[in-house]
Design a protein around this motif. Structure first.
Motif, PDB file in Angstrom:
ATOM      1  N   PRO A 246       0.837  -1.213   0.000  1.00 65.23           N
ATOM      2  CA  PRO A 246       0.000   0.000   0.000  1.00 65.23           C
ATOM      3  C   PRO A 246       0.869   1.259   0.000  1.00 65.23           C
ATOM      4  O   PRO A 246       2.001   1.231   0.483  1.00 65.23           O
ATOM      5  CB  PRO A 246      -0.797  -0.104   1.297  1.00 65.23           C
ATOM      6  CG  PRO A 246      -0.324  -1.321   2.016  1.00 65.23           C
ATOM      7  CD  PRO A 246       0.811  -1.925   1.277  1.00 65.23           C
ATOM      8  N   GLU A 247       0.281   2.310  -0.534  1.00 64.68           N
ATOM      9  CA  GLU A 247       0.925   3.648  -0.544  1.00 64.68           C
ATOM     10  C   GLU A 247       1.612   3.951   0.778  1.00 64.68           C
ATOM     11  O   GLU A 247       1.003   3.831   1.843  1.00 64.68           O
ATOM     12  CB  GLU A 247      -0.163   4.707  -0.730  1.00 64.68           C
ATOM     13  CG  GLU A 247      -0.277   5.268  -2.112  1.00 64.68           C
ATOM     14  CD  GLU A 247      -1.423   6.275  -2.184  1.00 64.68           C
ATOM     15  OE1 GLU A 247      -2.531   5.924  -1.732  1.00 64.68           O
ATOM     16  OE2 GLU A 247      -1.182   7.397  -2.673  1.00 64.68           O
ATOM     17  N   GLY A 248       2.871   4.349   0.701  1.00 65.61           N
ATOM     18  CA  GLY A 248       3.589   4.758   1.907  1.00 65.61           C
ATOM     19  C   GLY A 248       4.121   3.601   2.731  1.00 65.61           C
ATOM     20  O   GLY A 248       4.771   3.814   3.752  1.00 65.61           O
ATOM     21  N   GLU A 249       3.865   2.361   2.306  1.00 62.90           N
ATOM     22  CA  GLU A 249       4.319   1.201   3.080  1.00 62.90           C
ATOM     23  C   GLU A 249       5.301   0.329   2.298  1.00 62.90           C
ATOM     24  O   GLU A 249       5.548  -0.817   2.680  1.00 62.90           O
ATOM     25  CB  GLU A 249       3.116   0.368   3.550  1.00 62.90           C
ATOM     26  CG  GLU A 249       2.184   1.136   4.482  1.00 62.90           C
ATOM     27  CD  GLU A 249       1.018   0.282   4.979  1.00 62.90           C
ATOM     28  OE1 GLU A 249       1.214  -0.912   5.262  1.00 62.90           O
ATOM     29  OE2 GLU A 249      -0.103   0.830   5.077  1.00 62.90           O
ATOM     30  N   GLU A 265       4.236  -0.133  -5.531  1.00 59.14           N
ATOM     31  CA  GLU A 265       3.275   0.615  -4.732  1.00 59.14           C
ATOM     32  C   GLU A 265       1.925   0.690  -5.437  1.00 59.14           C
ATOM     33  O   GLU A 265       1.874   1.019  -6.627  1.00 59.14           O
ATOM     34  CB  GLU A 265       3.799   2.032  -4.467  1.00 59.14           C
ATOM     35  CG  GLU A 265       3.194   2.674  -3.247  1.00 59.14           C
ATOM     36  CD  GLU A 265       3.868   4.002  -2.892  1.00 59.14           C
ATOM     37  OE1 GLU A 265       4.280   4.164  -1.735  1.00 59.14           O
ATOM     38  OE2 GLU A 265       3.979   4.860  -3.785  1.00 59.14           O
ATOM     39  N   VAL A 266       0.852   0.366  -4.709  1.00 62.89           N
ATOM     40  CA  VAL A 266      -0.509   0.527  -5.248  1.00 62.89           C
ATOM     41  C   VAL A 266      -1.300   1.356  -4.236  1.00 62.89           C
ATOM     42  O   VAL A 266      -0.869   1.532  -3.095  1.00 62.89           O
ATOM     43  CB  VAL A 266      -1.202  -0.841  -5.483  1.00 62.89           C
ATOM     44  CG1 VAL A 266      -0.453  -1.673  -6.513  1.00 62.89           C
ATOM     45  CG2 VAL A 266      -1.358  -1.615  -4.171  1.00 62.89           C
ATOM     46  N   SER A 267      -2.449   1.853  -4.660  1.00 65.04           N
ATOM     47  CA  SER A 267      -3.253   2.652  -3.732  1.00 65.04           C
ATOM     48  C   SER A 267      -3.710   1.761  -2.572  1.00 65.04           C
ATOM     49  O   SER A 267      -3.851   0.541  -2.720  1.00 65.04           O
ATOM     50  CB  SER A 267      -4.467   3.243  -4.459  1.00 65.04           C
ATOM     51  OG  SER A 267      -5.434   2.233  -4.682  1.00 65.04           O
ATOM     52  N   THR A 268      -3.943   2.390  -1.421  1.00 63.23           N
ATOM     53  CA  THR A 268      -4.390   1.611  -0.270  1.00 63.23           C
ATOM     54  C   THR A 268      -5.729   0.933  -0.561  1.00 63.23           C
ATOM     55  O   THR A 268      -5.935  -0.228  -0.198  1.00 63.23           O
ATOM     56  CB  THR A 268      -4.493   2.522   0.975  1.00 63.23           C
ATOM     57  OG1 THR A 268      -3.198   3.110   1.191  1.00 63.23           O
ATOM     58  CG2 THR A 268      -4.894   1.732   2.212  1.00 63.23           C
TER      59      THR A 268
END
Lengths: 361, 361
Positions: A246-249, A265-268
């Motif tokens: 997820p975004e930011g992770e 990265e993909v959207s949450t």
């Protein structure tokens, strides 16, 4: 017993084993198929401007004006057994491979195609876009016969060339290894995760609810297919190559002898879709914790390490992901090709038990 | 009846037809398969000089020293039905195609694979070397997405783009035509008759006695396979592309709008081998006697003309070759893809009758 008698007795036993087909084949029972066939699915169309004009034909030289080119579809061969279980299994191969991955093994035993048909599942075997019988690519590609099989032997963890790994679940006769090398087939266009997952999603539109089973490089487009299509009711990944986060992770890239591995990265919102379905991943043997100089160990150490983080991320967000490292449950000797290793029936039975537990069968 | 009522009645009839699966599929009976699987066969090995050295590995860049490359094999998917007839059918596709030729048709009906399994024959479906799942080629090739489908539409005698031939046995919906285009898959190396017939002969070494069924460009390697391997007990050729002739008996080249067609000279001894087995060839519709400007008519006028001379040559030397021109026996509308045309069950029944007559079944 005199030596000659001993020899005769041994010979008789050997002949009996050979004549009875011992240990080689396991298809005594008939396969009862309600329907089988093939189709292409997904893909795009190139439409050239202008009008088609047959008078331009000159000895099969290209005259693309006004003509079309259909490409980037997947090819699928399916079989539906009599009294099939409700969810079909959809199989996506890995790098350099085709649907052959799931068919007969290099030493002539049954692969997952037959094994799971016998277990009552419908099977859909995919050649991904730009591979095998789905060869029409919208991209340009130059193919060269570059000798690389000793590298793959090591990357696929069969051994350290020319030796086999101790206890490896891979047949050690020369012919089987040659068969294994010959099941490779090239890209006819660049590997493109988006193109592959689009065609896989189109396939699930056609099959309806089903279980996606991926191998290796098929792993990443597999996860993305699960995000794109709600008909994907579970994902089973054999040694996947990469993972979405997820975004930011997104974890720090992981370095190894064979390259630097990053997740995607993909959207949450998208990632959360993977928390709605059961997920299981299997990794084989000869993957150490520590950095080594071995190509196979390194290639899969990095991917296993990132896989652990992916499983943690899915479960942290409320999902149901399981990572099975086979040596940790007492199953040793598996290469990167778990589905065709000598113990592939045991590997299939593990999956059966998991599907039963998750009420997918 | 009021318009609304009429509409409701029509809708009800349409729904009934859809729900009953009317006219689309013909697989009510179960397929009972004793054994199925896949393998590669034939081919060569490139062995690079030097010693393999894994320390040369650098991010998957080529390091061919001491490495091998297996290529130019064929790929085969086979199915053996329960109580199979003694002679299996071995299917070889044509140019730009793969074993898909013999599977499900463009409009979803059963192809020769299923039709002949139902008739009790074992089937062996080939991807020839450098095609489909047998993609590893020892030659280099550049693949480009060149729009050419309107040309193939005409060459394959579906019609004159964008029109269909009158009475054509090809489904006229848009989706079927798209499916048909998508079943093409490129060469991953130059077409080489010798490479193809070598792998086909290796396949007959494996199957033992069998019947070879070819389509189009597969025709010439098919005849040569029959010369190379005495396990070929009959040859069935659907619109073959070219023909062998005995030394000194090569006809004059035949000119047409799509090129100049020559036969291939073989030794008289070799040619005589084709006089020892029954041979049948089938040609479809829209092939005029006179020269025209149409690509499809011209491409097959030349090949049919040379085919007549081949049949004469075989029979002149004591053989048993039959040429069936379908319109001459009252079967109209067939394209170049007779085995997947709308009347493919009738086409298959013709072959059944011929095999019965020749005691091949």
């Amino acid at each position: 017993m005199r030596n000659q008698q001993k020899h005769a007795a041994m010979l008789a036993i050997t002949m009996l084993l050979v004549l009875s087909g011992c240990c080689r084949k396991d298809h005594n029972e008939l396969l009862v198929i309600k329907e089988q066939g093939s189709f292409t699915v997904g893909g795009t169309v190139i439409q050239n401007s202008g009008s088609y004009d047959a008078t331009q034909f000159d000895n099969f030289k290209p005259y693309p004006e006004g003509q079309t080119y259909h490409g980037d579809h997947a090819y699928v061969f399916y079989q539906i057994p009599d009294h099939a279980r409700p969810l079909p299994l959809v199989f996506l191969h890995g790098a350099g491979q085709s649907s052959k991955t799931w068919e007969t093994t290099a030493d002539g035993r049954e692969g997952f195609q037959n094994i799971f048909l016998r277990k009552g599942f419908s099977t859909y075997l995919v050649d991904q876009p730009r591979r095998g019988k789905a060869g029409r690519s919208t991209g340009t590609s130059t193919l060269e016969p570059i000798a690389d099989e000793q590298m793959w032997y090591e990357i696929f963890r069969i051994g350290i060339w020319p030796n086999y790994h101790q206890g490896v679940q891979f047949p050690k006769d020369k012919e089987s290894l040659e068969n294994f090398f010959r099941q490779m087939t090239p890209n006819t266009g660049a590997f493109d995760q988006e193109v592959v997952s689009n065609s896989m999603s189109a396939l699930f539109d056609k099959t309806g609810p089903g279980i996606l089973i991926t191998h290796s490089q098929g792993g990443l487009p597999g996860w993305i297919t699960g995000i794109k299509n709600q008909h994907v009711k579970a994902i089973v990944a054999y040694e996947p190559g990469s993972y979405p986060f997820p975004e930011g992770e997104l974890p720090e890239p992981i370095s190894g002898r064979t390259g630097v591995l990053s997740g995607v990265e993909v959207s949450t919102d998208d990632f959360m879709k993977l928390t709605q379905i059961p997920i299981v991943m299997y990794f084989g043997d000869y993957i150490p914790e520590e950095v080594t100089h071995e190509l196979g160990a390194e290639n899969w150490r990095t991917r296993l390490t990132l896989g652990r983080l992916f499983v943690e991320a899915v479960n942290r967000h409320g999902g149901d992901a399981t990572l099975v490292e086979l040596p940790k449950i007492g199953i040793y000797g598996n290469t990167h090709f778990l589905m065709s290793d000598l113990n592939n029936i045991e590997i299939a039975d593990l999956l059966s038990a998991w599907m039963k537990e998750k009420r997918l069968d």
